[in-house]
Design a protein around this motif. Sequence first.
Motif, PDB file in Angstrom:
ATOM      1  N   UNK A 196       0.832  -1.197   0.000  1.00 59.31           N
ATOM      2  CA  UNK A 196       0.000   0.000   0.000  1.00 59.31           C
ATOM      3  C   UNK A 196       0.870   1.252   0.000  1.00 59.31           C
ATOM      4  N   UNK A 197       0.344   2.330  -0.533  1.00 54.95           N
ATOM      5  CA  UNK A 197       1.099   3.567  -0.685  1.00 54.95           C
ATOM      6  C   UNK A 197       1.172   4.340   0.632  1.00 54.95           C
ATOM      7  N   UNK A 198       2.205   5.189   0.739  1.00 57.70           N
ATOM      8  CA  UNK A 198       2.346   6.107   1.862  1.00 57.70           C
ATOM      9  C   UNK A 198       2.285   7.543   1.341  1.00 57.70           C
ATOM     10  N   UNK A 199       1.522   8.373   2.010  1.00 56.61           N
ATOM     11  CA  UNK A 199       1.454   9.800   1.688  1.00 56.61           C
ATOM     12  C   UNK A 199       2.078  10.568   2.849  1.00 56.61           C
ATOM     13  N   UNK A 200       3.117  11.319   2.551  1.00 51.75           N
ATOM     14  CA  UNK A 200       3.860  12.023   3.587  1.00 51.75           C
ATOM     15  C   UNK A 200       3.341  13.438   3.795  1.00 51.75           C
ATOM     16  N   UNK A 201       3.697  13.985   4.931  1.00 46.96           N
ATOM     17  CA  UNK A 201       3.415  15.396   5.215  1.00 46.96           C
ATOM     18  C   UNK A 201       4.489  16.295   4.618  1.00 46.96           C
ATOM     19  N   UNK A 202       5.577  15.704   4.187  1.00 44.30           N
ATOM     20  CA  UNK A 202       6.705  16.466   3.622  1.00 44.30           C
ATOM     21  C   UNK A 202       6.277  17.157   2.333  1.00 44.30           C
ATOM     22  N   UNK A 203       6.711  18.403   2.153  1.00 46.03           N
ATOM     23  CA  UNK A 203       6.530  19.116   0.896  1.00 46.03           C
ATOM     24  C   UNK A 203       7.861  19.063   0.155  1.00 46.03           C
ATOM     25  N   UNK A 236       1.323  19.310  13.930  1.00 44.59           N
ATOM     26  CA  UNK A 236       2.487  18.458  14.156  1.00 44.59           C
ATOM     27  C   UNK A 236       3.054  17.869  12.884  1.00 44.59           C
ATOM     28  N   UNK A 237       2.499  18.246  11.726  1.00 44.77           N
ATOM     29  CA  UNK A 237       3.014  17.719  10.461  1.00 44.77           C
ATOM     30  C   UNK A 237       4.412  18.273  10.182  1.00 44.77           C
ATOM     31  N   UNK A 238       5.330  17.375   9.844  1.00 45.60           N
ATOM     32  CA  UNK A 238       6.683  17.774   9.476  1.00 45.60           C
ATOM     33  C   UNK A 238       6.681  18.090   7.989  1.00 45.60           C
ATOM     34  N   UNK A 239       6.964  19.333   7.654  1.00 43.51           N
ATOM     35  CA  UNK A 239       6.928  19.784   6.264  1.00 43.51           C
ATOM     36  C   UNK A 239       8.276  19.637   5.581  1.00 43.51           C
ATOM     37  N   UNK A 240       9.337  19.645   6.353  1.00 40.11           N
ATOM     38  CA  UNK A 240      10.680  19.424   5.812  1.00 40.11           C
ATOM     39  C   UNK A 240      11.575  18.969   6.952  1.00 40.11           C
ATOM     40  N   UNK A 241      12.509  18.091   6.625  1.00 44.85           N
ATOM     41  CA  UNK A 241      13.507  17.638   7.591  1.00 44.85           C
ATOM     42  C   UNK A 241      14.778  17.408   6.790  1.00 44.85           C
ATOM     43  N   UNK A 355      13.326  15.353  27.423  1.00 47.25           N
ATOM     44  CA  UNK A 355      13.726  14.161  28.150  1.00 47.25           C
ATOM     45  C   UNK A 355      12.978  12.917  27.749  1.00 47.25           C
ATOM     46  N   UNK A 356      12.071  13.017  26.768  1.00 47.03           N
ATOM     47  CA  UNK A 356      11.294  11.872  26.288  1.00 47.03           C
ATOM     48  C   UNK A 356      11.226  11.917  24.761  1.00 47.03           C
ATOM     49  N   UNK A 357      11.146  10.768  24.104  1.00 45.42           N
ATOM     50  CA  UNK A 357      10.984  10.769  22.646  1.00 45.42           C
ATOM     51  C   UNK A 357       9.677  11.450  22.252  1.00 45.42           C
ATOM     52  N   UNK A 358       9.668  12.090  21.107  1.00 48.27           N
ATOM     53  CA  UNK A 358       8.435  12.715  20.626  1.00 48.27           C
ATOM     54  C   UNK A 358       7.465  11.686  20.066  1.00 48.27           C
ATOM     55  N   UNK A 359       7.990  10.485  19.743  1.00 49.35           N
ATOM     56  CA  UNK A 359       7.152   9.463  19.120  1.00 49.35           C
ATOM     57  C   UNK A 359       7.020   9.650  17.623  1.00 49.35           C
ATOM     58  N   UNK A 360       7.890  10.472  17.035  1.00 50.82           N
ATOM     59  CA  UNK A 360       7.843  10.684  15.593  1.00 50.82           C
ATOM     60  C   UNK A 360       7.983   9.347  14.870  1.00 50.82           C
ATOM     61  N   UNK A 361       7.266   9.182  13.758  1.00 49.56           N
ATOM     62  CA  UNK A 361       7.232   7.908  13.045  1.00 49.56           C
ATOM     63  C   UNK A 361       8.459   7.704  12.161  1.00 49.56           C
ATOM     64  N   UNK A 410       0.643  20.450  23.066  1.00 53.71           N
ATOM     65  CA  UNK A 410       1.802  19.627  22.745  1.00 53.71           C
ATOM     66  C   UNK A 410       1.434  18.676  21.611  1.00 53.71           C
ATOM     67  N   UNK A 411       1.783  19.050  20.373  1.00 54.28           N
ATOM     68  CA  UNK A 411       1.425  18.245  19.207  1.00 54.28           C
ATOM     69  C   UNK A 411       2.389  17.069  19.064  1.00 54.28           C
ATOM     70  N   UNK A 412       1.988  16.092  18.284  1.00 53.32           N
ATOM     71  CA  UNK A 412       2.812  14.910  18.005  1.00 53.32           C
ATOM     72  C   UNK A 412       3.419  15.041  16.612  1.00 53.32           C
ATOM     73  N   UNK A 413       4.720  15.249  16.508  1.00 55.59           N
ATOM     74  CA  UNK A 413       5.344  15.370  15.183  1.00 55.59           C
ATOM     75  C   UNK A 413       5.192  14.072  14.385  1.00 55.59           C
ATOM     76  N   UNK A 414       4.898  14.193  13.098  1.00 55.67           N
ATOM     77  CA  UNK A 414       4.767  13.002  12.263  1.00 55.67           C
ATOM     78  C   UNK A 414       5.012  13.353  10.798  1.00 55.67           C
ATOM     79  N   UNK A 415       5.423  12.344  10.045  1.00 56.71           N
ATOM     80  CA  UNK A 415       5.687  12.529   8.615  1.00 56.71           C
ATOM     81  C   UNK A 415       4.719  11.736   7.750  1.00 56.71           C
ATOM     82  N   UNK A 416       3.872  10.917   8.356  1.00 54.73           N
ATOM     83  CA  UNK A 416       2.898  10.122   7.598  1.00 54.73           C
ATOM     84  C   UNK A 416       1.528  10.760   7.761  1.00 54.73           C
TER      85      UNK A 416
END
Length: 546
Positions: A196-203, A236-241, A355-361, A410-416
């Motif tokens: 299945x396909x993945x659609x990212x938040x990245x531009x 929390x969408x990551x637009x660029x990294x 001091x804790x992971x953000x849980x980014x995917x 406190x948003x959850x950063x994510x790229x998916x």
Amino acid sequence: MVGCAVIGLRLLQLQVIEHGRWSRAAAAMQEKTVEVWPRRGAIYDRDGTVLAFDVKAMAIAIDSYNMTRPTKLVEILSKELRISATEVSSRVYRASYFTWIDRQVDLETARRIKTQAEDAGAYGLIFIDAWKRFYPQGKLASNLIGFVGADGEGLEGLELTHDEILRGTPARVRIVNGADGRTYSSDVLEEGEPGRDLHLTIDAGFQFVCEDEIQGGVSRLQAKAGMVVVLDPKTGEILAMAQDKTYNLNQFSSSTPAQRRNLAVNFMFEPGSVFKVFAGLAALEAGTVTPGDRFNGNDGIQVGGHTVHNADNWSYGTVTFARVIADSVNTAMVRVALDLGKDRLYHSLVDLGFGSPTGVDLPGEAKGILRDAKQWTDLDLASTSYGQSIAVTAIQLARGLAVIANGGSLVSPHVIQPDDSHERRRKTRTPPEVLSAEACATMKDLMVGVVKSGTGIHAAVDGFTVAGKTGTAQKAVAGKGYDSGVYTSLFGGMLPAEDPTYVIVVVLDEVGVGPVGGGSTAGPIFSNVATRWIRMGELLPVAVRP
């Protein structure tokens, strides 16, 4: 008659009594059932730009028991696949009816191998329809996307963490070979299911701008490394990294571990004076300070038997808290922190996610370092207020600034992108409120002063109000303590300040040419990234993908 009877009995034994045994033996020599992975899911950016997809290819194996002219086969395979003759020989001469040579050969190369082998009378090769991963953008977002191994399994980045979604289920294919080394049939026993396909938040456009600017900045400033994170503070969408070290995904085998490392999620550093906004935010929330409160900003304050200095040992006299943030006055910030106390600062930093992971995917995320307040001395309290004795990642820093930008959540950063078709979809939930909107709005206004008239003037963007903070942190060297010549330089900001659409964090590791201050080094990169995005007509509120 006796002879005929013996022959008849032998035929009965072979064809009836021992039929199963000899049928299995024949099948072992002539037939092979293999798993063939189907088309892998594609990866797209937020606007549908293709970042990774599968193209048709050919998998090649060999039957070493029934091959002919093996020396010629080694010669052809070594030349066409660009593999050493020694390595090819180890596969060709392996005692087996089925040995993989290469599972992802492009069609043109496979055709040449098949034609040359047939023309030379060299048989034994087995050709099976397959797929090969292709990355049309080359190096773009390589540290995010990752790559796929020869067996179709994700090995790095999103290809690894979302392999179960992308990979699908394999087909089972039965191959029938003859004693002459030829393949006579290839039958699909079980159909596979495409991934299945993945659609990212990245531009992809924003990613290109950020990679171009950080690579240029690292080169110009002779830095050891650099990275940029762009976050939508509301979702929390990551637009660029982006980072300076990248690699060509289509030639990943020639990359190094340093090139493949995703610095934004696993490189920890002391943030320096950027952290004053979080210590100040805690004090605003607790009501122990207001923007107009005045403090002694002269150089040198004794804490726990140590003297804390301002940058360049500068004395500012009596300053308001607003100027403490704008001019990044260490000694005055220490006084604010001492009034606040260890417990209140610590718990505020925990609420902000430090001091804790953000849980980014993404794989390999570091959690940073934030020791329990019970272990703090007064010096630890003081140094934490200006960003030392604590370690963060760029994604943690971006999330912390997003709390200020969005008014306390406190948003959850994510790229998916959330997608209901995925069984393991990210569940949409309301981010927790960790600070008051009033305290965040006050700190945001103070950060505007940093860019208007403080240490962050080089981060200004024409036509937009920017809120931000500079940081220049001495790096600790093993056995030597803090080294006065080695720094992490950074700038974290948001714009437009009235209603932030973007949080942008720029980090430079060990700038090699002066001045090394975050305002003079990371600040201009922040400005360039935003300015180029404006010129492209894209600095507008981020649209949420339906």
